[in-house]
Motif scaffolding. Structure first.
Motif, PDB file in Angstrom:
ATOM      1  N   GLU A  16      38.567  36.180  94.699  1.00 50.36           N
ATOM      2  CA  GLU A  16      37.080  36.483  94.543  1.00 50.36           C
ATOM      3  C   GLU A  16      37.005  36.498  92.892  1.00 50.36           C
ATOM      4  O   GLU A  16      36.075  36.177  92.426  1.00 50.36           O
ATOM      5  CB  GLU A  16      36.374  37.560  94.988  1.00 50.36           C
ATOM      6  CG  GLU A  16      36.302  37.464  96.537  1.00 50.36           C
ATOM      7  CD  GLU A  16      35.857  38.624  97.241  1.00 50.36           C
ATOM      8  OE1 GLU A  16      35.540  39.823  96.295  1.00 50.36           O
ATOM      9  OE2 GLU A  16      35.717  38.763  98.484  1.00 50.36           O
ATOM     10  N   MET A  17      37.986  37.073  92.268  1.00 47.44           N
ATOM     11  CA  MET A  17      37.819  37.496  90.832  1.00 47.44           C
ATOM     12  C   MET A  17      38.486  36.235  90.013  1.00 47.44           C
ATOM     13  O   MET A  17      37.816  36.026  89.036  1.00 47.44           O
ATOM     14  CB  MET A  17      38.492  38.520  90.567  1.00 47.44           C
ATOM     15  CG  MET A  17      38.117  39.943  91.479  1.00 47.44           C
ATOM     16  SD  MET A  17      36.503  40.694  90.752  1.00 47.44           S
ATOM     17  CE  MET A  17      36.944  41.254  89.037  1.00 47.44           C
ATOM     18  N   THR A  19      40.778  36.291  88.010  1.00 51.69           N
ATOM     19  CA  THR A  19      41.449  36.689  86.664  1.00 51.69           C
ATOM     20  C   THR A  19      41.703  38.164  86.714  1.00 51.69           C
ATOM     21  O   THR A  19      40.936  38.789  87.694  1.00 51.69           O
ATOM     22  CB  THR A  19      40.379  36.294  85.448  1.00 51.69           C
ATOM     23  OG1 THR A  19      41.051  36.682  84.139  1.00 51.69           O
ATOM     24  CG2 THR A  19      39.172  37.138  85.504  1.00 51.69           C
ATOM     25  N   ARG A  22      38.792  40.609  81.646  1.00 49.21           N
ATOM     26  CA  ARG A  22      37.345  40.044  81.519  1.00 49.21           C
ATOM     27  C   ARG A  22      37.087  39.411  80.262  1.00 49.21           C
ATOM     28  O   ARG A  22      37.861  39.149  79.340  1.00 49.21           O
ATOM     29  CB  ARG A  22      36.343  41.296  81.607  1.00 49.21           C
ATOM     30  CG  ARG A  22      36.357  42.423  80.684  1.00 49.21           C
ATOM     31  CD  ARG A  22      35.543  43.535  81.065  1.00 49.21           C
ATOM     32  NE  ARG A  22      35.784  44.387  79.512  1.00 49.21           N
ATOM     33  CZ  ARG A  22      34.563  45.167  79.345  1.00 49.21           C
ATOM     34  NH1 ARG A  22      33.431  45.077  80.222  1.00 49.21           N
ATOM     35  NH2 ARG A  22      34.651  46.127  78.349  1.00 49.21           N
ATOM     36  N   SER A  23      36.064  38.619  79.996  1.00 49.01           N
ATOM     37  CA  SER A  23      35.622  37.582  79.117  1.00 49.01           C
ATOM     38  C   SER A  23      35.569  38.220  77.612  1.00 49.01           C
ATOM     39  O   SER A  23      35.160  39.707  77.613  1.00 49.01           O
ATOM     40  CB  SER A  23      34.378  36.870  79.114  1.00 49.01           C
ATOM     41  OG  SER A  23      34.312  36.053  80.267  1.00 49.01           O
ATOM     42  N   GLY A  47      28.170  35.771  89.226  1.00 47.01           N
ATOM     43  CA  GLY A  47      29.524  36.375  89.166  1.00 47.01           C
ATOM     44  C   GLY A  47      29.626  37.136  87.730  1.00 47.01           C
ATOM     45  O   GLY A  47      30.583  36.864  86.864  1.00 47.01           O
ATOM     46  N   ALA A  48      28.983  38.387  87.629  1.00 48.49           N
ATOM     47  CA  ALA A  48      28.843  39.169  86.451  1.00 48.49           C
ATOM     48  C   ALA A  48      29.981  39.947  86.250  1.00 48.49           C
ATOM     49  O   ALA A  48      29.934  40.629  85.162  1.00 48.49           O
ATOM     50  CB  ALA A  48      27.734  39.935  86.331  1.00 48.49           C
ATOM     51  N   GLY A  49      30.715  40.210  87.311  1.00 49.54           N
ATOM     52  CA  GLY A  49      32.082  41.277  87.094  1.00 49.54           C
ATOM     53  C   GLY A  49      31.310  42.695  86.903  1.00 49.54           C
ATOM     54  O   GLY A  49      30.336  43.051  87.522  1.00 49.54           O
ATOM     55  N   VAL A  52      29.991  42.348  81.435  1.00 52.62           N
ATOM     56  CA  VAL A  52      30.375  42.026  80.012  1.00 52.62           C
ATOM     57  C   VAL A  52      29.436  41.064  79.470  1.00 52.62           C
ATOM     58  O   VAL A  52      29.056  41.171  78.242  1.00 52.62           O
ATOM     59  CB  VAL A  52      31.829  41.770  79.790  1.00 52.62           C
ATOM     60  CG1 VAL A  52      32.142  40.697  80.612  1.00 52.62           C
ATOM     61  CG2 VAL A  52      32.294  41.578  78.428  1.00 52.62           C
ATOM     62  N   ILE A  53      29.113  39.911  80.256  1.00 53.94           N
ATOM     63  CA  ILE A  53      28.383  38.801  79.858  1.00 53.94           C
ATOM     64  C   ILE A  53      26.869  39.211  79.770  1.00 53.94           C
ATOM     65  O   ILE A  53      26.131  38.635  79.024  1.00 53.94           O
ATOM     66  CB  ILE A  53      28.663  37.334  80.349  1.00 53.94           C
ATOM     67  CG1 ILE A  53      30.036  37.013  80.296  1.00 53.94           C
ATOM     68  CG2 ILE A  53      27.682  36.394  79.748  1.00 53.94           C
ATOM     69  CD1 ILE A  53      30.502  35.695  81.074  1.00 53.94           C
ATOM     70  N   GLU A  71      26.395  39.521  91.936  1.00 46.28           N
ATOM     71  CA  GLU A  71      27.708  39.922  92.057  1.00 46.28           C
ATOM     72  C   GLU A  71      27.972  40.424  93.345  1.00 46.28           C
ATOM     73  O   GLU A  71      27.454  41.110  93.994  1.00 46.28           O
ATOM     74  CB  GLU A  71      27.719  41.051  90.984  1.00 46.28           C
ATOM     75  CG  GLU A  71      29.265  41.604  91.009  1.00 46.28           C
ATOM     76  CD  GLU A  71      30.450  40.601  90.954  1.00 46.28           C
ATOM     77  OE1 GLU A  71      30.570  39.845  90.092  1.00 46.28           O
ATOM     78  OE2 GLU A  71      31.220  40.646  91.955  1.00 46.28           O
ATOM     79  N   ILE A  72      29.115  39.850  93.996  1.00 48.09           N
ATOM     80  CA  ILE A  72      29.517  40.451  95.374  1.00 48.09           C
ATOM     81  C   ILE A  72      30.491  41.765  95.353  1.00 48.09           C
ATOM     82  O   ILE A  72      30.218  42.364  96.401  1.00 48.09           O
ATOM     83  CB  ILE A  72      30.278  39.167  96.117  1.00 48.09           C
ATOM     84  CG1 ILE A  72      31.338  38.596  95.484  1.00 48.09           C
ATOM     85  CG2 ILE A  72      29.533  38.054  96.663  1.00 48.09           C
ATOM     86  CD1 ILE A  72      32.395  37.850  96.154  1.00 48.09           C
ATOM     87  N   GLY A  94      26.068  37.385  97.324  1.00 52.11           N
ATOM     88  CA  GLY A  94      26.750  36.105  97.198  1.00 52.11           C
ATOM     89  C   GLY A  94      25.744  34.991  96.316  1.00 52.11           C
ATOM     90  O   GLY A  94      24.482  34.994  96.702  1.00 52.11           O
ATOM     91  N   ALA A  95      25.971  34.423  95.508  1.00 56.73           N
ATOM     92  CA  ALA A  95      25.426  33.354  94.867  1.00 56.73           C
ATOM     93  C   ALA A  95      24.691  32.305  95.661  1.00 56.73           C
ATOM     94  O   ALA A  95      23.853  31.572  95.544  1.00 56.73           O
ATOM     95  CB  ALA A  95      26.097  32.802  93.805  1.00 56.73           C
ATOM     96  N   GLN A  96      25.622  31.946  96.853  1.00 50.66           N
ATOM     97  CA  GLN A  96      25.300  31.077  97.853  1.00 50.66           C
ATOM     98  C   GLN A  96      24.019  31.410  98.638  1.00 50.66           C
ATOM     99  O   GLN A  96      23.287  30.654  99.266  1.00 50.66           O
ATOM    100  CB  GLN A  96      26.284  30.875  99.053  1.00 50.66           C
ATOM    101  CG  GLN A  96      26.927  31.961  99.642  1.00 50.66           C
ATOM    102  CD  GLN A  96      27.733  32.997  98.956  1.00 50.66           C
ATOM    103  OE1 GLN A  96      27.798  32.825  98.032  1.00 50.66           O
ATOM    104  NE2 GLN A  96      28.498  33.598  99.697  1.00 50.66           N
ATOM    105  N   ALA A 116      30.206  32.686  85.924  1.00 50.61           N
ATOM    106  CA  ALA A 116      31.757  33.030  85.623  1.00 50.61           C
ATOM    107  C   ALA A 116      32.341  32.870  86.918  1.00 50.61           C
ATOM    108  O   ALA A 116      33.440  33.542  87.143  1.00 50.61           O
ATOM    109  CB  ALA A 116      31.832  34.299  84.837  1.00 50.61           C
TER     110      ALA A 116
END
Ligand SMILES: C[S@@+](CC[C@H](N)C(=O)[O-])C[C@H]1O[C@@H](n2cnc3c(N)ncnc32)[C@H](O)[C@@H]1O
Length: 186
Positions: A16-17, A19, A22-23, A47-49, A52-53, A71-72, A94-96, A116
């Motif tokens: 799901e991640m 990476t 993080r950015s 997908g904000a994690g 950080v963004i 963010e899930i 979820g974004a869906q 992201a």
């Protein structure tokens, strides 16, 4: 500490991640550069994690704007929840599902979407679902901004929006790309 939590969640949920790091500040700045501080009143982040963004988006947007963050991962949502800002609406889902969730806030269209979500590691049908819904709810002339670590996915965005602009961000681990698509006026 946030970095460590992000790394641990990345290891546990890599599918799901997408990476483990993080950015970077350079990536965050590049992602938010298209926000129109005067006119973008409804902004969506996918997908904000650990947020950080999110912080850069909040810094750029006007005091009257609202930021809906999807963010899930519940543990990362706990970190985002520590950002104290009345303009931030955190949705641990979820974004869906964003279209129906935003409707509960009486929102049918949004001004900018910043994502992201690691579409390259998600099932293809889920990726298509999220991208189609994103385009549907975006206002005409609105920006869809997405980050990736590879460039060769640009065809997918061109097929959806008919346009894509790509910025290379060297100061990120790994170096990445910011894709910007504009929803054409209808
Ligand atoms: C690559 S991380 C990006 C985190 C942060 N925005 C950054 O740039 O460092 C991707 C995030 O997307 C989230 N994610 C994955 N699928 C999702 C979905 N369907 N809806 C919302 N968030 C999702 C993951 O849990 C993860 O936190």
């Amino acid at each position: 500490m946030e970095r460590v939590r992000f790394l641990w969640q990345s290891i546990k949920n890599f599918k799901e991640m997408g990476t483990v790091i993080r950015s970077s500040p350079a990536m965050c700045r590049n992602m938010v550069q298209y926000i129109d501080s005067r006119n973008d009143l409804i902004i969506v982040e996918l997908g904000a994690g650990d947020g950080v963004i999110t912080k850069y988006i909040l810094d750029k947007m006007s005091k009257d704007a609202k930021l809906f963050v999807f963010e899930i991962n519940p543990e990362l949502c706990e970190v985002i929840a520590s950002i104290k800002d009345d303009r931030l609406i955190l949705i641990n889902d979820g974004a869906q599902y964003m279209e129906s969730i935003l409707l509960k806030y009486e929102i049918e269209t949004v001004d900018t979407i910043i994502s992201a979500i690691p579409f390259l590691v998600l099932p293809e049908n889920l990726t298509k679902e999220i991208l189609n819904i994103s385009k549907k709810i975006l206002k005409s002339g609105g920006n869809f901004i997405q980050m990736h670590y590879v460039k060769n996915i640009s065809k997918m965005y061109k097929a959806i929006y008919g346009n894509v602009e790509i910025n290379y961000v060297a100061l990120n681990i790994p170096p990445g790309y910011v894709f910007r698509c504009v929803k054409k006026e209808v």
